[in-house]
Scaffold this motif. Sequence first.
Motif, PDB file in Angstrom:
ATOM      1  N   GLY A  27       3.675 -48.029  20.618  1.00 24.03           N
ATOM      2  CA  GLY A  27       2.895 -48.153  19.393  1.00 24.03           C
ATOM      3  C   GLY A  27       2.020 -46.962  19.097  1.00 24.03           C
ATOM      4  N   ALA A  28       2.174 -45.872  19.859  1.00 24.77           N
ATOM      5  CA  ALA A  28       1.311 -44.710  19.655  1.00 24.77           C
ATOM      6  C   ALA A  28       1.655 -43.928  18.394  1.00 24.77           C
ATOM      7  N   GLY A  29       2.892 -44.093  17.875  1.00 28.01           N
ATOM      8  CA  GLY A  29       3.319 -43.344  16.700  1.00 28.01           C
ATOM      9  C   GLY A  29       4.358 -42.281  16.989  1.00 28.01           C
ATOM     10  N   LYS A  30       4.941 -42.307  18.186  1.00 23.20           N
ATOM     11  CA  LYS A  30       5.875 -41.257  18.581  1.00 23.20           C
ATOM     12  C   LYS A  30       7.134 -41.255  17.728  1.00 23.20           C
ATOM     13  N   THR A  31       7.780 -42.415  17.591  1.00 26.86           N
ATOM     14  CA  THR A  31       9.005 -42.489  16.790  1.00 26.86           C
ATOM     15  C   THR A  31       8.711 -42.232  15.322  1.00 26.86           C
ATOM     16  N   THR A  32       7.590 -42.734  14.827  1.00 25.61           N
ATOM     17  CA  THR A  32       7.205 -42.453  13.435  1.00 25.61           C
ATOM     18  C   THR A  32       7.071 -40.955  13.208  1.00 25.61           C
ATOM     19  N   GLU A  48      13.766 -40.858  23.017  1.00 26.15           N
ATOM     20  CA  GLU A  48      14.082 -41.462  24.311  1.00 26.15           C
ATOM     21  C   GLU A  48      15.517 -41.136  24.767  1.00 26.15           C
ATOM     22  N   PRO A  49      15.828 -39.859  24.963  1.00 25.46           N
ATOM     23  CA  PRO A  49      17.207 -39.463  25.268  1.00 25.46           C
ATOM     24  C   PRO A  49      17.679 -39.837  26.668  1.00 25.46           C
ATOM     25  N   VAL A  50      16.778 -40.266  27.556  1.00 25.17           N
ATOM     26  CA  VAL A  50      17.208 -40.596  28.917  1.00 25.17           C
ATOM     27  C   VAL A  50      16.947 -42.060  29.263  1.00 25.17           C
ATOM     28  N   ALA A  51      16.568 -42.862  28.279  1.00 23.58           N
ATOM     29  CA  ALA A  51      16.131 -44.233  28.567  1.00 23.58           C
ATOM     30  C   ALA A  51      17.230 -45.082  29.194  1.00 23.58           C
ATOM     31  N   ALA A  52      18.484 -44.869  28.828  1.00 23.17           N
ATOM     32  CA  ALA A  52      19.576 -45.719  29.313  1.00 23.17           C
ATOM     33  C   ALA A  52      20.319 -45.109  30.495  1.00 23.17           C
ATOM     34  N   LEU A  53      19.804 -44.026  31.044  1.00 23.72           N
ATOM     35  CA  LEU A  53      20.532 -43.305  32.076  1.00 23.72           C
ATOM     36  C   LEU A  53      19.974 -43.589  33.464  1.00 23.72           C
ATOM     37  N   ASP A  54      20.848 -43.488  34.459  1.00 24.20           N
ATOM     38  CA  ASP A  54      20.388 -43.615  35.833  1.00 24.20           C
ATOM     39  C   ASP A  54      19.662 -42.332  36.234  1.00 24.20           C
ATOM     40  N   PRO A  55      18.921 -42.335  37.370  1.00 20.58           N
ATOM     41  CA  PRO A  55      18.103 -41.169  37.724  1.00 20.58           C
ATOM     42  C   PRO A  55      18.868 -39.854  37.791  1.00 20.58           C
ATOM     43  N   ALA A  56      20.067 -39.865  38.334  1.00 17.50           N
ATOM     44  CA  ALA A  56      20.828 -38.622  38.441  1.00 17.50           C
ATOM     45  C   ALA A  56      21.143 -38.052  37.065  1.00 17.50           C
ATOM     46  N   ILE A  76      13.323 -28.076  20.995  1.00 18.73           N
ATOM     47  CA  ILE A  76      13.732 -29.408  21.411  1.00 18.73           C
ATOM     48  C   ILE A  76      12.481 -30.271  21.527  1.00 18.73           C
ATOM     49  N   VAL A  77      12.457 -31.368  20.794  1.00 18.22           N
ATOM     50  CA  VAL A  77      11.337 -32.305  20.864  1.00 18.22           C
ATOM     51  C   VAL A  77      11.901 -33.656  21.293  1.00 18.22           C
ATOM     52  N   ALA A  78      11.366 -34.212  22.378  1.00 13.97           N
ATOM     53  CA  ALA A  78      11.901 -35.457  22.923  1.00 13.97           C
ATOM     54  C   ALA A  78      10.785 -36.457  23.164  1.00 13.97           C
ATOM     55  N   VAL A  79      10.993 -37.682  22.703  1.00 20.66           N
ATOM     56  CA  VAL A  79      10.099 -38.785  23.041  1.00 20.66           C
ATOM     57  C   VAL A  79      10.434 -39.233  24.464  1.00 20.66           C
ATOM     58  N   LEU A  80       9.418 -39.315  25.310  1.00 18.97           N
ATOM     59  CA  LEU A  80       9.623 -39.666  26.708  1.00 18.97           C
ATOM     60  C   LEU A  80       8.596 -40.690  27.155  1.00 18.97           C
ATOM     61  N   HIS A  81       9.031 -41.609  28.026  1.00 13.54           N
ATOM     62  CA  HIS A  81       8.106 -42.548  28.658  1.00 13.54           C
ATOM     63  C   HIS A  81       7.900 -42.224  30.134  1.00 13.54           C
ATOM     64  N   ASP A  82       8.825 -41.506  30.740  1.00 12.42           N
ATOM     65  CA  ASP A  82       8.727 -41.183  32.158  1.00 12.42           C
ATOM     66  C   ASP A  82       7.824 -39.955  32.325  1.00 12.42           C
ATOM     67  N   LEU A  83       6.606 -40.182  32.820  1.00 12.70           N
ATOM     68  CA  LEU A  83       5.647 -39.085  32.945  1.00 12.70           C
ATOM     69  C   LEU A  83       6.071 -38.087  34.016  1.00 12.70           C
ATOM     70  N   GLY A  84       6.812 -38.553  35.030  1.00 15.56           N
ATOM     71  CA  GLY A  84       7.304 -37.629  36.047  1.00 15.56           C
ATOM     72  C   GLY A  84       8.284 -36.626  35.475  1.00 15.56           C
ATOM     73  N   LEU A  85       9.231 -37.105  34.663  1.00 18.69           N
ATOM     74  CA  LEU A  85      10.187 -36.207  34.016  1.00 18.69           C
ATOM     75  C   LEU A  85       9.489 -35.293  33.024  1.00 18.69           C
ATOM     76  N   ALA A  86       8.527 -35.852  32.281  1.00 23.47           N
ATOM     77  CA  ALA A  86       7.785 -35.042  31.316  1.00 23.47           C
ATOM     78  C   ALA A  86       7.048 -33.905  32.017  1.00 23.47           C
ATOM     79  N   ALA A  87       6.411 -34.220  33.143  1.00 22.05           N
ATOM     80  CA  ALA A  87       5.665 -33.205  33.880  1.00 22.05           C
ATOM     81  C   ALA A  87       6.584 -32.134  34.448  1.00 22.05           C
ATOM     82  N   ARG A  88       7.746 -32.537  34.916  1.00 19.88           N
ATOM     83  CA  ARG A  88       8.633 -31.578  35.579  1.00 19.88           C
ATOM     84  C   ARG A  88       9.376 -30.672  34.609  1.00 19.88           C
TER      85      ARG A  88
END
Length: 269
Positions: A41-46, A164-172, A191-203
Amino acid sequence: MDIASLEARHLTVAGQDRPRLDDLSLSLGPGQLVGLIGPNGAGKTTLLRLLAGLRPPQNGDVSIGGQSLQLLSAAARARQISYLAQGADVHWPLPADAVVALGRLPHGDGRSAADRHAVARAMAITGTNGFIGRRVDRLSGGERLKVLLARALAVEAPILLADEPVAALDPAHQLDVMGLLRGLAHEGRLIVAVLHDLGLAARFCDRLVLLAEGRLIADGPPETVLTPDRLARAYGIRALHGQAEGLLLVVPWARTQTSEHPREAMTCR
């Protein structure tokens, strides 16, 4: 490939009980993988849809290369900005390679040598060559998402917006896709990507844009955005911070006590 930039100025979109976006301004240039992060609900997709020109703001403007998106034709906009929507729902009984070829429609009928080369390259770099001839509606959710990513890349637009380009994918495969997106950004795309995984975002991200309740909370390199204070304010969580192979490591760990009035707490930029 043309080099393009996006600039959002004073974007405002009203919601039923609070703004989806509240006077948000942002400049985005080529050569970076930018992660849009923030709670539900932060407004990312909007914001992503506004940047893609898929909906107009109630106030404000988005420009590409200095020109308002609203002044471009749909075809011209599609050649400059490729959009990967959230989810992997596909109901077409089409072969995967035919779905990827749809990405070439902004350039013509998709039958030229350049079109065939773009489709082949997109499928090769996304690892979807094995799906050629297979009906896309019979693939798994993760496989369909990779096919849709290949379709987005087949456009060969200088800007890719991915929800959310990686939401449905396994870790590998998450690691594979994030590495691919970062590599494309460092080749000169935006490249602009909406992400929920903070570990992937940080890396993987060069830059993070943190939103909460439609407001821009922080914008900068991961180490300056993913601070304990900002994570507590935006998400209401405590995270573990460290380093792995010289890169920032962030692991959400526990909830924190949050303010009853989070908008009053979100003053950190």
